[in-house]
Design a protein around this motif. Structure first.
Motif, PDB file in Angstrom:
ATOM      1  N   LYS A  31       1.534  -3.712  -1.389  1.00  0.00           N
ATOM      2  CA  LYS A  31       1.116  -2.704  -0.406  1.00  0.00           C
ATOM      3  C   LYS A  31      -0.205  -2.052  -0.815  1.00  0.00           C
ATOM      4  O   LYS A  31      -1.075  -1.808   0.037  1.00  0.00           O
ATOM      5  CB  LYS A  31       2.205  -1.639  -0.232  1.00  0.00           C
ATOM      6  CG  LYS A  31       3.402  -2.160   0.580  1.00  0.00           C
ATOM      7  CD  LYS A  31       4.447  -1.087   0.770  1.00  0.00           C
ATOM      8  CE  LYS A  31       5.785  -1.674   1.161  1.00  0.00           C
ATOM      9  NZ  LYS A  31       6.066  -1.601   2.587  1.00  0.00           N
TER      10      LYS A  31
ATOM     11  N   PHE B 152       8.439 -10.278  -3.360  1.00  0.00           N
ATOM     12  CA  PHE B 152       7.667  -9.104  -2.904  1.00  0.00           C
ATOM     13  C   PHE B 152       8.510  -8.163  -2.043  1.00  0.00           C
ATOM     14  O   PHE B 152       8.047  -7.119  -1.624  1.00  0.00           O
ATOM     15  CB  PHE B 152       6.421  -9.560  -2.132  1.00  0.00           C
ATOM     16  CG  PHE B 152       5.461 -10.359  -2.969  1.00  0.00           C
ATOM     17  CD1 PHE B 152       4.720  -9.747  -3.981  1.00  0.00           C
ATOM     18  CD2 PHE B 152       5.314 -11.728  -2.771  1.00  0.00           C
ATOM     19  CE1 PHE B 152       3.851 -10.478  -4.761  1.00  0.00           C
ATOM     20  CE2 PHE B 152       4.444 -12.469  -3.558  1.00  0.00           C
ATOM     21  CZ  PHE B 152       3.705 -11.848  -4.563  1.00  0.00           C
ATOM     22  N   ASP B 153       9.769  -8.576  -1.760  1.00  0.00           N
ATOM     23  CA  ASP B 153      10.655  -7.706  -0.968  1.00  0.00           C
ATOM     24  C   ASP B 153      11.155  -6.535  -1.806  1.00  0.00           C
ATOM     25  O   ASP B 153      11.357  -6.672  -3.026  1.00  0.00           O
ATOM     26  CB  ASP B 153      11.885  -8.495  -0.466  1.00  0.00           C
ATOM     27  CG  ASP B 153      11.498  -9.634   0.458  1.00  0.00           C
ATOM     28  OD1 ASP B 153      10.331  -9.636   0.922  1.00  0.00           O
ATOM     29  OD2 ASP B 153      12.341 -10.522   0.697  1.00  0.00           O
ATOM     30  N   SER B 154      11.369  -5.394  -1.106  1.00  0.00           N
ATOM     31  CA  SER B 154      11.876  -4.215  -1.832  1.00  0.00           C
ATOM     32  C   SER B 154      13.230  -4.541  -2.462  1.00  0.00           C
ATOM     33  O   SER B 154      14.083  -5.171  -1.844  1.00  0.00           O
ATOM     34  CB  SER B 154      12.086  -3.046  -0.875  1.00  0.00           C
ATOM     35  OG  SER B 154      10.911  -2.777  -0.191  1.00  0.00           O
TER      36      SER B 154
ATOM     37  N   THR C 222       6.531  -5.011  -4.642  1.00  0.00           N
ATOM     38  CA  THR C 222       6.363  -4.464  -3.285  1.00  0.00           C
ATOM     39  C   THR C 222       5.222  -3.461  -3.288  1.00  0.00           C
ATOM     40  O   THR C 222       4.335  -3.483  -2.428  1.00  0.00           O
ATOM     41  CB  THR C 222       7.658  -3.757  -2.842  1.00  0.00           C
ATOM     42  OG1 THR C 222       8.762  -4.587  -3.146  1.00  0.00           O
ATOM     43  CG2 THR C 222       7.638  -3.437  -1.370  1.00  0.00           C
TER      44      THR C 222
END
Ligand SMILES: Nc1ncnc2c1ncn2[C@@H]1O[C@H](COP(=O)(O)OP(=O)(O)O)[C@@H](O)[C@H]1O
Ligand SMILES: [Mg+2]
Length: 493
Positions: A461, A435-437, A457
């Motif tokens: 969000k 899920f990290d950019s 990501t």
């Protein structure tokens, strides 16, 4: 200026103020006690004096008996007594209180030619039980009590002899100071001592703690963010210390967060520049070759180069689109407009965008939707974005002839959406990073699957704005399952 001065003048300290209050309190207390007691003391002195001098009046009256008819003899006798007994004043009064004779060795004159006989008669006839009795003194404006009186026997008309004693017996004023002056001084000294001891105790406990706290606050002010006031007592100061420590913790956390944000921001800038640089370099390389070797390049090569350029431009465009989405998400500019819609319908709609690839890869799509469908309350435009990302991932990471299963299920007040595939799956240790950019799994790179690493990501969000989260379950080689929940539309209120 809210400058915390390092030195508080002694007269402004709490210790001093409290000590001063104590001194004042004890002094007032002492004086009140003395005054209270003085009433009784004066009474005692009066009583003793009247008893002691009662007989003097009788003696004088007896001496006067033979003389009383002769005013001159009477006067000269009185003068001689006054001369002999310094400090005595002698009066002869008639029954109405008129002063007939007055003798005094000290300069003294009659101020009231007539006085009230009532208390004098009371004195003469009464017993010691009635003492002390106050009478008017003809030479004085005040009531006085150091006196004696007696009726002169055998006078033709009633005559009374009265003696006042200046400084006779104990001097009441002197005894007052003798007895109470010392007491007063003792009271004041005692109160000073109490105040000093209390002050010392307060200083040792309270003021020192306050000073210690103040010095910590000063250190905090000068930029030391790790100071703590080590005062865990349960009083007000302890509460202040706890609040301060809490504030220090929060400031510390905030600063760390800021630092982290700042760092991730610069990391993001570096990554973005790198991500943009790569396709641009490829495009630039291909265009340069085409320009330099226009004549030599054959049809298929030219075709390949143009396709590469086209792909890279596509990639750039996606990247810029995703970056834009992330930036409006991060700056809080994305607003959710919830409305009721059918999630299964939206899923079908989104799926249609991928018809072409699905057919190409011969993928099977299984549907397991809640029947009859029930509307959810969410922003359909944003949820479509989430579905598009999840579908595109499932399609990308599932090898040809694989299966993608879409399902919606009731879960209390929410509709549970799940998408699973039979693709490569995600290694356990990478699950927490996906899920990290810009995070793309090692395998993804190896398999040369296209992407920006921003899709999940963005999904996370967007779902966050819907108070929902995206969860993943996967094992290497066993496909991946992503799910999220959306609330059912409760119907118009
Ligand atoms: N369905 C899936 N199966 C296997 N791996 C996946 C799946 N979905 C996401 N991933 C992994 O998570 C990474 C991040 O996904 P994402 O943020 O959508 O980026 P991108 O799709 O651009 O690579 C992917 O690169 C991939 O490694
Ligand atoms: Mg993706």
């Amino acid at each position: 200026m809210n400058n915390v001065s390092s030195h508080v003048s002694f007269f402004r300290t709490l210790t001093f103020k409290l000590s001063a209050v104590l001194v004042i309190f004890f002094s007032i207390n002492g004086i009140a006690l003395v005054l209270w007691d003085q009433r009784d003391l004066l009474r005692d002195i009066k009583l003793d004096t009247q008893i002691a001098f009662a007989d003097e009046g009788i003696t004088l009256a007896n001496e006067l008996t033979p003389l009383i008819q002769d005013p001159e003899a009477t006067q000269s006798f009185l003068d001689s007594v006054a001369y002999y007994y310094q400090g005595m004043e002698l009066f002869i009064l008639d029954v109405s209180g008129n002063v007939l004779h007055h003798a005094s060795d000290i300069p003294s004159q009659v101020k009231r030619p007539q006085i009230d006989m009532e208390p004098i008669l009371h004195f003469i006839r009464g017993s010691e039980m009635d003492y002390p009795i106050d009478v008017e003194i003809p030479t004085s404006d005040d009531l006085e009590f150091v006196f004696s009186a007696a009726e002169i026997p055998e006078a033709t008309e009633p005559r009374y002899a009265m003696i006042t004693f200046l400084g006779g017996g104990d001097d009441p004023v002197l005894s007052f100071w003798d007895k109470y002056g010392a007491l007063l001084i003792r009271t004041i000294l005692f109160s000073l001592a109490i105040a000093a001891i209390t002050g010392a105790i307060i200083w040792a406990g309270f003021t020192r703690r306050v000073n210690r706290a103040a010095s910590k606050v000063r250190r905090f002010k000068t930029g030391n963010n790790h100071v703590k006031i080590d005062d865990d007592s349960r009083d007000e100061l302890g509460a202040v210390a706890a609040a301060f420590n809490d504030m220090v913790d929060r400031v510390d956390r905030m600063l760390k967060e800021l630092e982290l944000k700042e760092r991730s921001r610069s990391e993001l800038v570096a990554t973005v520049s790198h991500e943009l640089q790569t396709p641009l370099t490829v495009i630039q390389g291909n265009i340069e070759t085409m320009l330099l070797h226009q004549q030599e390049i054959d049809g298929p090569t030219m075709d390949h180069k143009l396709r590469t350029i086209h792909d890279q431009i596509n990639h750039l465009s996606n990247l810029i689109g995703d970056l834009f989405t992330i930036s409006i998400l991060d700056t809080g500019q994305m607003h959710i407009k919830p409305e009721p819609f059918l999630l299964s319908e939206l899923t079908e709609d989104t799926l249609a965008e991928f018809d072409h690839v699905i057919t190409d890869k011969k993928l099977t799509i299984k549907r397991n939707f809640l029947r009859p469908p029930e509307p959810v309350l969410a922003d359909p435009i944003r949820i479509r974005q989430v579905l598009r990302n999840l579908l595109s991932n499932a399609i990308k990471f599932t090898p040809p002839e694989g299966t993608i299963t879409l399902s919606t299920q009731r879960s209390g007040d929410n509709l549970d959406f799940t998408i699973s595939d039979t693709g490569s799956g995600i290694p356990q240790d990478e699950l927490k990073h996906i899920f990290d950019s810009f995070y793309r799994s090692r395998d993804t790179h190896k398999q040369k699957v296209k992407g920006t690493g921003l899709g999940l990501t963005i999904c996370q969000k967007i779902l966050g704005l819907h108070q929902s989260i995206l969860t993943v379950d996967s094992k290497t080689g066993e496909g991946a399952t992503f799910s999220f929940k959306l609330p059912f539309f409760a119907g118009p209120e």
